[in-house]
Motif scaffolding. Structure first.
Motif, PDB file in Angstrom:
ATOM      1  N   MET A 160       0.934  -1.089   0.203  1.00  0.00           N
ATOM      2  CA  MET A 160       0.132  -0.021  -0.021  1.00  0.00           C
ATOM      3  C   MET A 160       0.685   1.208   0.152  1.00  0.00           C
ATOM      4  O   MET A 160       1.799   1.430   0.521  1.00  0.00           O
ATOM      5  N   ASP A 161       0.757   2.362  -0.803  1.00  0.00           N
ATOM      6  CA  ASP A 161       1.485   3.469  -0.680  1.00  0.00           C
ATOM      7  C   ASP A 161       1.050   4.317   0.426  1.00  0.00           C
ATOM      8  O   ASP A 161       0.228   3.925   1.161  1.00  0.00           O
ATOM      9  N   ASN A 162       1.952   5.179   0.487  1.00  0.00           N
ATOM     10  CA  ASN A 162       1.940   6.090   1.810  1.00  0.00           C
ATOM     11  C   ASN A 162       0.968   7.208   1.544  1.00  0.00           C
ATOM     12  O   ASN A 162       1.210   7.838   0.656  1.00  0.00           O
ATOM     13  N   TYR A 163      -0.090   7.258   2.090  1.00  0.00           N
ATOM     14  CA  TYR A 163      -1.215   8.003   1.918  1.00  0.00           C
ATOM     15  C   TYR A 163      -1.080   9.410   3.029  1.00  0.00           C
ATOM     16  O   TYR A 163      -0.673   9.057   4.009  1.00  0.00           O
ATOM     17  N   ASN A 164      -1.220  10.674   2.323  1.00  0.00           N
ATOM     18  CA  ASN A 164      -1.587  11.654   3.365  1.00  0.00           C
ATOM     19  C   ASN A 164      -2.924  11.877   3.928  1.00  0.00           C
ATOM     20  O   ASN A 164      -3.640  12.243   3.180  1.00  0.00           O
ATOM     21  N   ILE A 165      -2.863  11.721   5.204  1.00  0.00           N
ATOM     22  CA  ILE A 165      -4.313  11.426   5.808  1.00  0.00           C
ATOM     23  C   ILE A 165      -5.221  12.952   5.612  1.00  0.00           C
ATOM     24  O   ILE A 165      -6.171  13.113   5.651  1.00  0.00           O
ATOM     25  N   ASN A 166      -4.206  14.234   5.609  1.00  0.00           N
ATOM     26  CA  ASN A 166      -4.777  15.369   5.427  1.00  0.00           C
ATOM     27  C   ASN A 166      -5.660  15.334   4.185  1.00  0.00           C
ATOM     28  O   ASN A 166      -6.611  16.025   4.056  1.00  0.00           O
ATOM     29  N   ASP A 167      -5.158  14.579   3.216  1.00  0.00           N
ATOM     30  CA  ASP A 167      -5.877  14.835   1.825  1.00  0.00           C
ATOM     31  C   ASP A 167      -7.069  14.344   2.201  1.00  0.00           C
ATOM     32  O   ASP A 167      -8.029  14.835   1.260  1.00  0.00           O
ATOM     33  N   PHE A 168      -7.116  13.063   2.673  1.00  0.00           N
ATOM     34  CA  PHE A 168      -8.444  12.485   2.853  1.00  0.00           C
ATOM     35  C   PHE A 168      -9.469  13.198   3.813  1.00  0.00           C
ATOM     36  O   PHE A 168     -10.627  13.090   3.555  1.00  0.00           O
ATOM     37  N   ASN A 169      -8.667  14.000   4.588  1.00  0.00           N
ATOM     38  CA  ASN A 169      -9.600  14.887   5.559  1.00  0.00           C
ATOM     39  C   ASN A 169     -10.221  15.963   4.886  1.00  0.00           C
ATOM     40  O   ASN A 169     -11.559  16.215   4.947  1.00  0.00           O
ATOM     41  N   GLU A 170      -9.481  16.585   3.889  1.00  0.00           N
ATOM     42  CA  GLU A 170      -9.951  17.873   3.168  1.00  0.00           C
ATOM     43  C   GLU A 170     -11.348  17.249   2.364  1.00  0.00           C
ATOM     44  O   GLU A 170     -12.070  17.976   2.149  1.00  0.00           O
ATOM     45  N   LYS A 171     -10.946  16.067   1.712  1.00  0.00           N
ATOM     46  CA  LYS A 171     -11.780  15.804   0.865  1.00  0.00           C
ATOM     47  C   LYS A 171     -13.058  15.339   1.237  1.00  0.00           C
ATOM     48  O   LYS A 171     -14.272  15.407   1.055  1.00  0.00           O
ATOM     49  N   ALA A 172     -12.995  14.714   2.673  1.00  0.00           N
ATOM     50  CA  ALA A 172     -14.000  14.223   3.143  1.00  0.00           C
ATOM     51  C   ALA A 172     -14.876  15.313   3.777  1.00  0.00           C
ATOM     52  O   ALA A 172     -16.122  15.405   3.644  1.00  0.00           O
ATOM     53  N   GLU A 173     -14.321  16.565   4.215  1.00  0.00           N
ATOM     54  CA  GLU A 173     -15.050  17.753   4.473  1.00  0.00           C
ATOM     55  C   GLU A 173     -15.721  18.251   3.425  1.00  0.00           C
ATOM     56  O   GLU A 173     -17.096  18.826   3.396  1.00  0.00           O
ATOM     57  N   ILE A 174     -15.190  18.328   2.003  1.00  0.00           N
ATOM     58  CA  ILE A 174     -15.852  18.687   1.077  1.00  0.00           C
ATOM     59  C   ILE A 174     -17.273  18.025   0.710  1.00  0.00           C
ATOM     60  O   ILE A 174     -18.258  18.553   0.396  1.00  0.00           O
ATOM     61  N   LEU A 175     -17.010  16.519   0.632  1.00  0.00           N
ATOM     62  CA  LEU A 175     -18.085  15.854   0.608  1.00  0.00           C
ATOM     63  C   LEU A 175     -19.204  15.880   1.512  1.00  0.00           C
ATOM     64  O   LEU A 175     -20.267  16.066   1.368  1.00  0.00           O
ATOM     65  N   LYS A 176     -18.657  16.274   2.859  1.00  0.00           N
ATOM     66  CA  LYS A 176     -19.735  16.337   4.070  1.00  0.00           C
ATOM     67  C   LYS A 176     -20.626  17.606   3.634  1.00  0.00           C
ATOM     68  O   LYS A 176     -21.821  17.630   3.989  1.00  0.00           O
ATOM     69  N   VAL A 177     -20.004  18.612   3.287  1.00  0.00           N
ATOM     70  CA  VAL A 177     -20.641  19.988   2.760  1.00  0.00           C
ATOM     71  C   VAL A 177     -21.366  19.729   1.948  1.00  0.00           C
ATOM     72  O   VAL A 177     -22.723  20.319   1.968  1.00  0.00           O
ATOM     73  N   LEU A 178     -21.185  19.197   0.637  1.00  0.00           N
ATOM     74  CA  LEU A 178     -21.801  19.011  -0.318  1.00  0.00           C
ATOM     75  C   LEU A 178     -23.164  17.649  -0.221  1.00  0.00           C
ATOM     76  O   LEU A 178     -24.130  17.690  -0.823  1.00  0.00           O
ATOM     77  N   ALA A 179     -23.010  17.105   1.044  1.00  0.00           N
ATOM     78  CA  ALA A 179     -24.043  15.908   1.220  1.00  0.00           C
ATOM     79  C   ALA A 179     -25.355  16.377   1.794  1.00  0.00           C
ATOM     80  O   ALA A 179     -25.807  15.876   2.865  1.00  0.00           O
TER      81      ALA A 179
END
Length: 94
Positions: A1-20
């Motif tokens: 598994m690649d090294n993922y930056n959890i901050n990228d996932f947090n940012e995208k999750a926040e955008i999806l939460k607002v749009l949801a």
């Protein structure tokens, strides 16, 4: 598994939460179709109180999804994150 930056996932999750939320999704879809719009026009289209629309606009602005530009007494809103156009296109493609 690649090294993922959890901050990228947090940012995208926040955008999806607002749009949801149906109203916010409707506002963003309208802005994607129209380019820009003011609260009065949204009020007429959505048939809900301006104060409710303004609260949703504030959440979209805080998430960096839209921006507002003052034009006299009105503020015209538009999408400021190009990724949102792609997301809306995918969500609403037929």
């Amino acid at each position: 598994m690649d090294n993922y930056n959890i901050n990228d996932f947090n940012e995208k999750a926040e955008i999806l939460k607002v749009l949801a939320h149906p109203v916010r999704l409707c506002i963003v879809k309208g802005l994607a179709d129209k380019g820009q719009c003011n609260v009065s026009h949204m009020h007429n289209c959505l048939n809900m109180p301006q104060s409710t629309i303004s609260q949703h606009l504030q959440k979209l602005r805080a998430a960096g999804i839209i921006k507002g530009e003052r034009n006299g007494l009105e503020i015209n809103y538009s999408i400021c994150d190009k990724r949102i156009y792609n997301l809306i296109k995918i969500l609403f493609e037929e």
